[in-house]
Structure formats: C-alpha cells, structure tokens
Design a protein around this motif. Structure first.
Motif, PDB file in Angstrom:
ATOM      1  N   SER A  78       0.988  65.391 -47.475  1.00 15.81           N
ATOM      2  CA  SER A  78       0.975  64.232 -48.362  1.00 15.81           C
ATOM      3  C   SER A  78       2.360  63.628 -48.577  1.00 15.81           C
ATOM      4  O   SER A  78       2.487  62.411 -48.735  1.00 15.81           O
ATOM      5  CB  SER A  78       0.390  64.641 -49.716  1.00 15.81           C
ATOM      6  N   PHE A  79       3.394  64.467 -48.582  1.00 18.73           N
ATOM      7  CA  PHE A  79       4.739  64.001 -48.949  1.00 18.73           C
ATOM      8  C   PHE A  79       5.647  63.923 -47.735  1.00 18.73           C
ATOM      9  O   PHE A  79       5.748  64.886 -46.975  1.00 18.73           O
ATOM     10  CB  PHE A  79       5.345  64.976 -49.967  1.00 18.73           C
ATOM     11  N   PRO A  80       6.329  62.773 -47.549  1.00 18.73           N
ATOM     12  CA  PRO A  80       6.205  61.481 -48.248  1.00 18.73           C
ATOM     13  C   PRO A  80       5.162  60.601 -47.560  1.00 18.73           C
ATOM     14  O   PRO A  80       4.627  60.973 -46.519  1.00 18.73           O
ATOM     15  CB  PRO A  80       7.606  60.900 -48.111  1.00 18.73           C
ATOM     16  N   SER A  81       4.920  59.418 -48.104  1.00 19.86           N
ATOM     17  CA  SER A  81       3.921  58.509 -47.540  1.00 19.86           C
ATOM     18  C   SER A  81       4.466  57.796 -46.303  1.00 19.86           C
ATOM     19  O   SER A  81       5.451  57.063 -46.382  1.00 19.86           O
ATOM     20  CB  SER A  81       3.516  57.465 -48.585  1.00 19.86           C
ATOM     21  N   ALA A 118       4.500  57.988 -52.441  1.00 20.96           N
ATOM     22  CA  ALA A 118       4.715  56.572 -52.105  1.00 20.96           C
ATOM     23  C   ALA A 118       6.128  56.130 -52.464  1.00 20.96           C
ATOM     24  O   ALA A 118       6.766  55.383 -51.709  1.00 20.96           O
ATOM     25  CB  ALA A 118       3.684  55.701 -52.824  1.00 20.96           C
ATOM     26  N   LEU A 119       6.631  56.583 -53.608  1.00 21.01           N
ATOM     27  CA  LEU A 119       7.976  56.185 -54.035  1.00 21.01           C
ATOM     28  C   LEU A 119       9.038  56.704 -53.071  1.00 21.01           C
ATOM     29  O   LEU A 119       9.902  55.944 -52.602  1.00 21.01           O
ATOM     30  CB  LEU A 119       8.243  56.714 -55.441  1.00 21.01           C
ATOM     31  N   VAL A 120       8.972  57.986 -52.745  1.00 19.72           N
ATOM     32  CA  VAL A 120       9.980  58.553 -51.845  1.00 19.72           C
ATOM     33  C   VAL A 120       9.836  57.965 -50.443  1.00 19.72           C
ATOM     34  O   VAL A 120      10.833  57.672 -49.776  1.00 19.72           O
ATOM     35  CB  VAL A 120       9.869  60.090 -51.820  1.00 19.72           C
ATOM     36  N   GLY A 121       8.621  57.752 -49.991  1.00 18.01           N
ATOM     37  CA  GLY A 121       8.418  57.115 -48.689  1.00 18.01           C
ATOM     38  C   GLY A 121       9.025  55.725 -48.637  1.00 18.01           C
ATOM     39  O   GLY A 121       9.650  55.350 -47.641  1.00 18.01           O
ATOM     40  N   SER A 122       8.866  54.964 -49.718  1.00 23.13           N
ATOM     41  CA  SER A 122       9.431  53.614 -49.774  1.00 23.13           C
ATOM     42  C   SER A 122      10.949  53.648 -49.696  1.00 23.13           C
ATOM     43  O   SER A 122      11.565  52.856 -48.965  1.00 23.13           O
ATOM     44  CB  SER A 122       8.998  52.922 -51.066  1.00 23.13           C
TER      45      SER A 122
END
Length: 259
Positions: A145-148, A194-198
């Motif tokens: 799941s981590f990151p997106s 989502a935040l870390v992926g962004s």
C-alpha cells in the motif's frame, strides 16, 4: 443496537508499519527516539481516522466520477494520453514537455512501485471492515500500500510538465491531487500513502525534468526555451549600461546648457 466488532482489527492492521517502526525506536531508548516513537504512533492513528471518516461519509454524487478517475489513471494511461495530446497539438514546446512528463513517469514508477513498496510492505486497507461503500470499489491491487504509485506518477508528470508550462502544470497538479484522493476514496490506499506518494512524485519529476534540461538544453529563440539566470544577468547588465550612458549624455547636455 448496531455493532461493528471488526473495526478494531482493521485499525490495528492499518498502523502496522508505523507501529513496528515506533516499537523499534522505543526499544532503542533515549528521549529523542521516545518522542519520535510517540509521534509515529499518533500519525498512524490520524491516518486511520481520516481513512475511516472518508469511508463513513456518504458521497453518492462523487463515488462514480472518482471511481472512473481512479481507473483512468491505472498504468498511467491518463497521463500518457495527455502526453500524446501535447505531442500532437502542442508544437515543439508541447513535444518537449511530453517527453519530460513521460520520462518522469518512467523513472518514478519503478522507484515507487518496486523499490519503495518493497522497503515498507504496508498491507492494503480492509475496505470491507472499514465500511467503504461497494459502489466506490475499484480493483484492489496486490502490491503493497505504501506509497501510492498513482499519486507518485501523477505528481511526477505534472511537475515535469510545469517546468516550462506553469499554468498547464498547475492544472495537471490539481488533476493529480484528485487522482491521489480517489485512491483513498475508493478504499485502496490510506491518506498517508497518497501524501507520501505525491511528495515523492513531485520531487522525482523535478529532478528528471532538470536533468533533461541540462543534458538537452533548448537554444534561445526556440519554442520552449526558458530564459535562464545567465540570460537574466546579461540583460540586467545591458540595461544598467544603457541607463549609465543615458545619464552621461544628460549630464553633458546640462553642462553645455549651463555654459
């Protein structure tokens, strides 16, 4: 009276990674590590609380559009379609931007989906236990799941495009944010994913676009050329010399008049 006895296991699973890191920090001791461990546990709890709140909030008019948007961004199809449009209709500047954006995705996707996900191996949310409406459902990925990856690719593309087309980059940034949120709305990612992926995507996109500009600089006068700092300094020096010359001419003229 309605009961939901399976919500607690879902919450515990959602904070597994942060809990493991926090436990390791706490085990090593020291006031700084203890504070970091406490902060990580609290961030994990906030992450789960936001996910649960989104899942529990009825949004029937948003569910279908966000589900479609999430699916459209699978395998970066949405961004590649934008790149094709830029290449066809955007002229030389559009083609250069399309190359930047596509290259940014090409670098971001393996770094995030292979390297980063393997390093953390966070379990996907249990959206059934969380009560995510079935009408929102998209296919649940089998990867960590981590990151997106969706969020990372979208922001990498938007950032790279915005390097010399800031208004288009801003518009694509809003679209990338909507895609990132759609992954939480449909229940396949936690907000922290989502935040870390962004953030990762934006950073990688900027680095890739900058590298392309250094390796293949655009000549002055060509479409897509950005005036760099050296050009700006040269322009300022020319303007300063012109102003000094004008003041000198004016002084000579004033002297002759006075004489």
């Amino acid at each position: 009276m309605s009961k939901n006895p399976i919500r607690e296991p879902a919450a515990g699973a959602s904070v597994a990674v942060t809990q493991q890191v926090a436990d390791e920090l706490a085990r090593r001791g020291g006031p700084v590590r203890q504070r970091a461990a406490a902060a990580l546990r609290e961030l994990g709890a906030v992450d789960q609380a936001i996910y649960s709140a989104v899942a529990a909030t009825p949004t029937p008019s948003l569910d279908e559009p966000l589900r479609r948007l999430s699916n459209a961004a699978n395998n970066s199809v949405l961004w590649l379609a934008v790149a094709v449009g830029l290449g066809v209709a955007g002229g030389p500047a559009g083609r250069r931007a399309a190359v930047r954006g596509t290259a940014a995705i090409g670098v971001t996707s393996p770094l995030v989906n292979l390297a980063a996900k393997s390093a953390w191996s966070r379990r996907r949310p249990d959206r059934a236990d969380a009560g995510v409406p079935v009408g929102r459902n998209v296919r649940m990925p089998t990867s960590a799941s981590f990151p997106s990856g969706h969020a990372a690719s979208g922001f990498a593309f938007a950032t790279a495009i915005g390097r010399d087309q800031p208004w288009l980059g801003m518009a694509l940034g809003f679209l990338a944010a909507a895609v990132a949120y759609s992954r939480v709305h449909t229940g396949v990612h936690y907000p922290g994913d989502a935040l870390v992926g962004s953030l990762l995507g934006a950073g990688i996109g900027q680095a890739v676009a900058g590298s392309i500009d250094r390796l293949y600089p655009t000549r002055a006068g060509q479409p897509g050329h950005d005036v760099d700092r050296a050009d700006e300094r040269r322009g300022r020096r020319v303007r300063q010399r012109t102003r000094r010359a004008q003041r000198g001419v004016a002084s000579v003229a004033d002297g002759r008049t006075a004489g």
